[in-house]
Scaffold this motif. Structure first.
Motif, PDB file in Angstrom:
ATOM      1  N   ALA A 176       0.849  -1.192   0.000  1.00  0.00           N
ATOM      2  CA  ALA A 176       0.000   0.000   0.000  1.00  0.00           C
ATOM      3  C   ALA A 176       0.882   1.239   0.000  1.00  0.00           C
ATOM      4  N   LEU A 177       1.497   1.503  -1.141  1.00  0.00           N
ATOM      5  CA  LEU A 177       2.414   2.630  -1.281  1.00  0.00           C
ATOM      6  C   LEU A 177       1.852   3.637  -2.283  1.00  0.00           C
ATOM      7  N   PHE A 178       2.406   4.842  -2.271  1.00  0.00           N
ATOM      8  CA  PHE A 178       2.023   5.867  -3.240  1.00  0.00           C
ATOM      9  C   PHE A 178       2.965   5.741  -4.439  1.00  0.00           C
ATOM     10  N   GLU A 179       2.463   5.112  -5.502  1.00  0.00           N
ATOM     11  CA  GLU A 179       3.329   4.744  -6.627  1.00  0.00           C
ATOM     12  C   GLU A 179       3.909   5.941  -7.356  1.00  0.00           C
ATOM     13  N   GLY A 180       3.222   7.084  -7.338  1.00  0.00           N
ATOM     14  CA  GLY A 180       3.732   8.254  -8.039  1.00  0.00           C
ATOM     15  C   GLY A 180       4.724   9.070  -7.236  1.00  0.00           C
ATOM     16  N   SER A 221       7.995   2.605 -10.397  1.00  0.00           N
ATOM     17  CA  SER A 221       8.988   2.138 -11.366  1.00  0.00           C
ATOM     18  C   SER A 221       9.831   0.979 -10.833  1.00  0.00           C
ATOM     19  N   LEU A 222       9.612   0.601  -9.585  1.00  0.00           N
ATOM     20  CA  LEU A 222      10.424  -0.441  -8.965  1.00  0.00           C
ATOM     21  C   LEU A 222       9.808  -1.822  -9.147  1.00  0.00           C
ATOM     22  N   ALA A 223      10.664  -2.829  -9.144  1.00  0.00           N
ATOM     23  CA  ALA A 223      10.195  -4.214  -9.164  1.00  0.00           C
ATOM     24  C   ALA A 223       9.438  -4.508  -7.870  1.00  0.00           C
ATOM     25  N   TYR A 224       8.598  -5.537  -7.912  1.00  0.00           N
ATOM     26  CA  TYR A 224       7.729  -5.843  -6.776  1.00  0.00           C
ATOM     27  C   TYR A 224       8.530  -6.102  -5.491  1.00  0.00           C
ATOM     28  N   GLY A 225       9.633  -6.837  -5.611  1.00  0.00           N
ATOM     29  CA  GLY A 225      10.442  -7.132  -4.432  1.00  0.00           C
ATOM     30  C   GLY A 225      10.984  -5.878  -3.776  1.00  0.00           C
ATOM     31  N   LEU A 226      11.365  -4.887  -4.573  1.00  0.00           N
ATOM     32  CA  LEU A 226      11.855  -3.627  -4.027  1.00  0.00           C
ATOM     33  C   LEU A 226      10.719  -2.817  -3.407  1.00  0.00           C
ATOM     34  N   GLN A 227       9.538  -2.919  -3.988  1.00  0.00           N
ATOM     35  CA  GLN A 227       8.393  -2.231  -3.383  1.00  0.00           C
ATOM     36  C   GLN A 227       8.104  -2.790  -1.990  1.00  0.00           C
ATOM     37  N   LYS A 228       8.232  -4.105  -1.831  1.00  0.00           N
ATOM     38  CA  LYS A 228       8.037  -4.708  -0.508  1.00  0.00           C
ATOM     39  C   LYS A 228       9.109  -4.204   0.472  1.00  0.00           C
ATOM     40  N   ARG A 229      10.299  -3.950  -0.050  1.00  0.00           N
ATOM     41  CA  ARG A 229      11.365  -3.428   0.809  1.00  0.00           C
ATOM     42  C   ARG A 229      11.076  -1.990   1.217  1.00  0.00           C
ATOM     43  N   VAL A 230      10.462  -1.207   0.306  1.00  0.00           N
ATOM     44  CA  VAL A 230      10.053   0.158   0.646  1.00  0.00           C
ATOM     45  C   VAL A 230       9.004   0.124   1.747  1.00  0.00           C
ATOM     46  N   ASP A 231       8.077  -0.824   1.652  1.00  0.00           N
ATOM     47  CA  ASP A 231       7.049  -0.975   2.674  1.00  0.00           C
ATOM     48  C   ASP A 231       7.681  -1.260   4.035  1.00  0.00           C
ATOM     49  N   LEU A 232       8.708  -2.110   4.061  1.00  0.00           N
ATOM     50  CA  LEU A 232       9.436  -2.390   5.293  1.00  0.00           C
ATOM     51  C   LEU A 232      10.152  -1.144   5.786  1.00  0.00           C
ATOM     52  N   ALA A 233      10.762  -0.389   4.867  1.00  0.00           N
ATOM     53  CA  ALA A 233      11.468   0.835   5.250  1.00  0.00           C
ATOM     54  C   ALA A 233      10.509   1.841   5.888  1.00  0.00           C
ATOM     55  N   ARG A 234       9.322   1.961   5.317  1.00  0.00           N
ATOM     56  CA  ARG A 234       8.345   2.901   5.871  1.00  0.00           C
ATOM     57  C   ARG A 234       7.959   2.508   7.301  1.00  0.00           C
ATOM     58  N   ALA A 235       7.808   1.204   7.532  1.00  0.00           N
ATOM     59  CA  ALA A 235       7.483   0.750   8.884  1.00  0.00           C
ATOM     60  C   ALA A 235       8.646   1.010   9.842  1.00  0.00           C
ATOM     61  N   LEU A 236       9.881   0.815   9.381  1.00  0.00           N
ATOM     62  CA  LEU A 236      11.040   1.053  10.240  1.00  0.00           C
ATOM     63  C   LEU A 236      11.213   2.528  10.568  1.00  0.00           C
ATOM     64  N   ALA A 237      10.782   3.401   9.662  1.00  0.00           N
ATOM     65  CA  ALA A 237      10.890   4.842   9.908  1.00  0.00           C
ATOM     66  C   ALA A 237      10.030   5.286  11.083  1.00  0.00           C
ATOM     67  N   MET A 238       9.082   4.454  11.492  1.00  0.00           N
ATOM     68  CA  MET A 238       8.244   4.755  12.641  1.00  0.00           C
ATOM     69  C   MET A 238       8.967   4.484  13.956  1.00  0.00           C
ATOM     70  N   ARG A 239      10.189   3.927  13.871  1.00  0.00           N
ATOM     71  CA  ARG A 239      10.943   3.513  15.051  1.00  0.00           C
ATOM     72  C   ARG A 239      10.149   2.502  15.889  1.00  0.00           C
ATOM     73  N   PRO A 240       9.707   1.414  15.302  1.00  0.00           N
ATOM     74  CA  PRO A 240       8.882   0.470  16.056  1.00  0.00           C
ATOM     75  C   PRO A 240       9.689  -0.312  17.076  1.00  0.00           C
ATOM     76  N   ARG A 241       9.033  -0.703  18.131  1.00  0.00           N
ATOM     77  CA  ARG A 241       9.605  -1.647  19.078  1.00  0.00           C
ATOM     78  C   ARG A 241       9.103  -3.046  18.776  1.00  0.00           C
TER      79      ARG A 241
END
Length: 267
Positions: A99-103, A163-183
Motif C-alpha cells: 500500500a504505497l504511493f506509486e507516483g 517504477s520499482l520491481a515488486y520485491g523492491l516495493q516490498k522493501r520500501v514498505d518495510l522501510a516505511r514501517a522502520l521509519a516509525m521507530r517500532p519496538r
C-alpha cells in the motif's frame, strides 16, 4: 543526526493477546486466541488460508476492534487505543498487499512512516514554519542515513515507487514501517510473490532488524522455509483458533498442525 534507537532484548513479554475473539456477522474470524511475544524475538503466525492470521494482526495494530479480549503492549492495555496512537507507542506494521504511493519517490513514501513522530502540528507543517522545516530536514536526514542505508536502498531514494520491481516495493514498505521507530514490527507475508533471491534478501533484512536493532518481530508467512529459519516460536491458527504454539522443531511434528495442513490421514 538523530539515530534510530536500538531496543533492548529482555526476558519478558512485550506483547500479549488474551482471549481475543472477532466475528463478522455470524462468521467467527478469531475465537479466544491467546498469544504472548517475548521482547527481541521473532514469532511466526502460520495456518491455512482463512485461519484468521491477518485478522489477528489487524486486532493487534488496532484496525479491527474485537468483540472480546485484550491486547497489551509493554504492560499497557491498548485495546481501546486508536491505530495511530499504537503506532506512536511503537507498534509498526507492513501489509500483505503493498500500500504505497506509486507516483511518489521512495524517500517520500518512507518519510510518511515517520510523520506520526513529528512534534510540529499539521498547520505548522503545511505552512512550513522554521521549526517545521528544521524538523522535516532532520527527518529526511534520518531516513536517508538510517533507514534507506540499512536496507541498501540509498541509491533508489529519488526513484518513483511505481517504477520499482515488486520485491523492491516490498522493501520500501518495510522501510516505511522502520521509519516509525517500532519496538514491535508486524509483518504480513513479507516474502509473498518474491523470487528466490528477493526472498533471501528480505529474510536477511528481517534478521538484521531483530539482531542489530533489537526490534521484536511478529510475522505471517506461507513460506515455511522462511518461517522455520527465522522464528524463535511459531503460533498456528486454524479456523480462528490457536491450535499450537512452540519452537519450529515442535511445530514441525505437531499432530494437530499436520492434520490442519495435510488432513487426517497424514496426521
Amino acid at each position: 543526526m538523530a539515530e534510530i534507537p536500538v531496543a533492548t532484548t529482555e526476558d519478558r513479554d512485550i506483547l500479549c493477546v488474551e482471549g481475543l475473539s472477532l466475528s463478522f456477522g455470524g462468521l467467527a474470524a478469531l475465537t479466544a486466541v491467546d498469544l504472548s511475544v517475548r521482547a527481541g524475538s521473532i514469532t511466526g503466525i502460520i495456518g491455512p488460508n482463512g485461519a484468521g492470521k491477518t485478522s489477528l494482526l489487524n486486532c493487534i495494530s488496532g484496525f479491527y476492534k474485537p468483540q472480546s479480549g485484550r491486547v497489551s503492549f509493554d504492560g499497557r492495555d491498548v485495546s481501546r487505543v486508536a491505530p495511530d496512537r499504537r503506532a506512536a507507542l511503537g507498534i509498526g506494521r507492513t501489509f500483505q498487499n503493498v500500500a504505497l504511493f506509486e507516483g511518489m519517490s521512495v524517500l517520500d513514501n518512507v518519510k510518511l512512516g515517520a510523520h506520526a513522530r513529528l512534534r510540529s502540528g499539521i498547520l505548522a507543517t503545511m505552512a512550513m514554519t522554521p521549526g517545521a522545516r528544521r524538523e522535516e530536514m532532520r527527518l529526511r536526514e534520518e531516513v536517508e542515513n538510517e533507514v534507506l542505508d540499512f536496507l541498501e536502498m540509498e541509491h533508489l531514494r529519488h526513484r518513483t515507487v511505481g517504477s520499482l520491481a515488486y520485491g523492491l516495493q516490498k522493501r520500501v514498505d518495510l522501510a516505511r514501517a522502520l521509519a516509525m521507530r517500532p519496538r514491535v514490527l508486524l509483518l504480513d507475508e513479507p516474502v509473498a510473490g518474491m523470487n528466490e533471491e528477493e526472498t533471501e534478501d528480505m529474510a536477511r533484512f528481517i534478521l538484521d532488524v531483530q539482531e542489530e536493532r533489537g526490534v521484536t518481530v511478529v510475522l505471517i508467512e506461507h513460506d515455511m522455509g522462511v518461517v522455520m529459519d527465522l522464528c524463535d516460536r511459531i503460533a498456528v491458527l486454524s479456523f480462528g483458533e490457536r491450535i499450537a504454539l512452540g519452537t519450529p522443531a515442535e511445530i514441525a511434528c505437531h499432530p494437530e498442525v499436520i492434520r490442519a495442513y495435510l488432513g487426517e490421514e497424514a496426521a
